[in-house]
Enzyme design. Sequence first.
Site, PDB file in Angstrom:
ATOM      1  N   ASN A 232       0.857  -1.184   0.000  1.00  0.00           N
ATOM      2  CA  ASN A 232       0.000   0.000   0.000  1.00  0.00           C
ATOM      3  C   ASN A 232       0.892   1.232   0.000  1.00  0.00           C
ATOM      4  O   ASN A 232       1.351   1.696   1.040  1.00  0.00           O
ATOM      5  CB  ASN A 232      -0.917  -0.009   1.227  1.00  0.00           C
ATOM      6  CG  ASN A 232      -1.955  -1.094   1.115  1.00  0.00           C
ATOM      7  OD1 ASN A 232      -2.936  -0.962   0.388  1.00  0.00           O
ATOM      8  ND2 ASN A 232      -1.705  -2.216   1.790  1.00  0.00           N
ATOM      9  N   GLU A 233       1.134   1.719  -1.193  1.00  0.00           N
ATOM     10  CA  GLU A 233       2.067   2.827  -1.373  1.00  0.00           C
ATOM     11  C   GLU A 233       1.394   4.162  -1.029  1.00  0.00           C
ATOM     12  O   GLU A 233       0.166   4.216  -0.885  1.00  0.00           O
ATOM     13  CB  GLU A 233       2.550   2.850  -2.831  1.00  0.00           C
ATOM     14  CG  GLU A 233       3.327   1.611  -3.251  1.00  0.00           C
ATOM     15  CD  GLU A 233       4.734   1.537  -2.634  1.00  0.00           C
ATOM     16  OE1 GLU A 233       5.024   2.250  -1.660  1.00  0.00           O
ATOM     17  OE2 GLU A 233       5.542   0.733  -3.143  1.00  0.00           O
TER      18      GLU A 233
END
Length: 641
Positions: free
Chosen positions: A175-176
């Site tokens: 989850n950037e």
Amino acid sequence: MKTTMVKKKRDINHQPIGQFEETRFEKIHNVIFSDSNEASIRVAEEIAELIRKKQNQNRTCVLGLATGSSPIRVYEELVRMHKEEGLSFQNVVTFNLDEYLPMEKSNIQSYHYFMHEHLFNHIDIDPENVHIPDGTVATEDTTAYCLGYERKIKEYGGLDFQLLGIGRTGHIGFNEPGSHYNSGTRVITLDHITRVDAAPSFLGIANVPRKAITMGISTVRKAKRIILLGWGENKAEIIKKTIEGEISSQVPATYLQNHSNCTFILDTGAASELTKNKTPWLVDACEWTEELKAKAIIWLCEETGKTVLSLTDKDYNDNGMADLLSKEDSYDLNIQIFNKLQHTITGWPGGKPNADDTHRPERAEPAKKRVIIFSPHPDDDVISMGGTFDRLVEQGHEVHVIYQTSGNIAVSDTDARKFAEIAMNLNPSEKVQKIINSINNKQDSQIDSPELRRLKGDIRRSESYAATRYMGLKDAHVHFLDLPFYETGTIKKNNLSEEDIALMVDIIKQIKPHQIYAAGDLADPHGTHKVCLDAVLEALKRLKPEPFIKDCWLWLYRGAWHEWDINEIEMCVPMSPGQVLKKRNAIFCHQSQKDGVMFQGDDSREFWMRAEERNRDTANKYKDLGMSSYAAMEAFVRHKF
Ligand code: F6R
């Protein structure tokens, strides 16, 4: 100052926010261990307890698992518990956080391969119970696939436990930055920094996939218990942002601040930027040791932009250091720290003969010392301490350079082919032709043949000789250990073995040094530098009964990536502009590491540029504190073993 470091075995269970120490700056419960090994064992114990508790209740235990370097030791410990203590995984169902896309399961860089290699192949889990996102899903099927993954977790009643690492972007799973609080399992485009960090294991950023499938923030948040692991100084900055910063989609791990049962398990390196460790005087009353005073006063100079000797009572009071001022006079404090810094500076790293050495970092006697410079890779000696190396040779000490690993993995195929072709032209041979063929026919991510590795190692050897000859050293004083732990042909190295330690013990015993220099890099606890330091320390431990050891001092330098904090430095060696140039030329001898080097990290500058900037920066920091002004300085910390 309350100690935050775990010395004895300690409960890592969550204490609700408000009940743990130092809440003023912190929004996530964290426990700090002095080393990641002990911390990993405690985490494995918590997982094992949960598995057993569920077994007693005849229930399934649903674990969310992570890959990467952080959880490796936890998995090792779980495997040990299975083998030696009969911990069974029959009731365990696992869901992995993520997988690269596209990615074949058999690829050694796949998370599928990683999980089997580190855990699943060694325990009694039912293969049906293992879930890892599938990196071979066709683009048009990914949405349905991700919804299915999410649904399966729900069908098992959700995750009982989620293990996490953290990326330097603040990602959990993949989850950037920009990930939504309510995101579910989905396809994501990897951040550039994440791809840079993954580049070494893919042998270059161009080979790192651009996409991945990842569980979402919402998927992770729903876990009943979360433990995030953070090891090494490389993680310190993002750990501070996550624990102390505001919740933001730009640092997705900050969403964990809202979880009611989440603990960060950290080592001292990863926790080093937390306010309670970095500037403890801003948190609580402190026990003012000499070290802490130096740290605080140097920090105060940076805050105020003043030199040490010009700090006033008001500077101390205005910047949260009234407590120290209530105990000591500012004039005395300033003088103490000024002298302390002044005494670290020496142009005589091997000690100044016939001089009073009371306030010098090194002993005057013996005037001519036997010196070992340990270099983890074949160029760390000149990159990290080229100026000091030069002075030691010039001042007549018996200097030996010992290259610990072959560094063969960092030579490109293009370079290797160049040398093989020259060899072939000079003296055509079947052996060399075989090497050329193996390069020409190499598949992606295929491990080099032993012959090719040998050639790459030889290239680095020749470059090292070029550099040490340039520094004025005889070839007989240059030693190559080729430590076996490194010789896997891949980025993943073996653990240190008895063979490694025996090689180290033998060479130290042979030279009987008065001084040893070694790389003291702790930023990456799994990196080669740290393993090489462990090898030095273990060898010295075993050599303790030898009489020469009591006269042997160990000085640690930092590698290409970091420098010691000014308050930690115990010896600082100034360099003239001429020495800066000489050091640069010595680094240039390592031609295979110039230009597009394979293990560049997130810094696109070449090694000589980084080294020069760092040494100039240290000199400027000393100058800003009110010391003499030099072109550059190399810094060392003495390790008392
Ligand atoms: C791995 C994962 C990532 C890693 C993170 C840290 O499954 O999802 O979030 O946990 O990139 O990686 P390491 O532990 O290698 O520093």
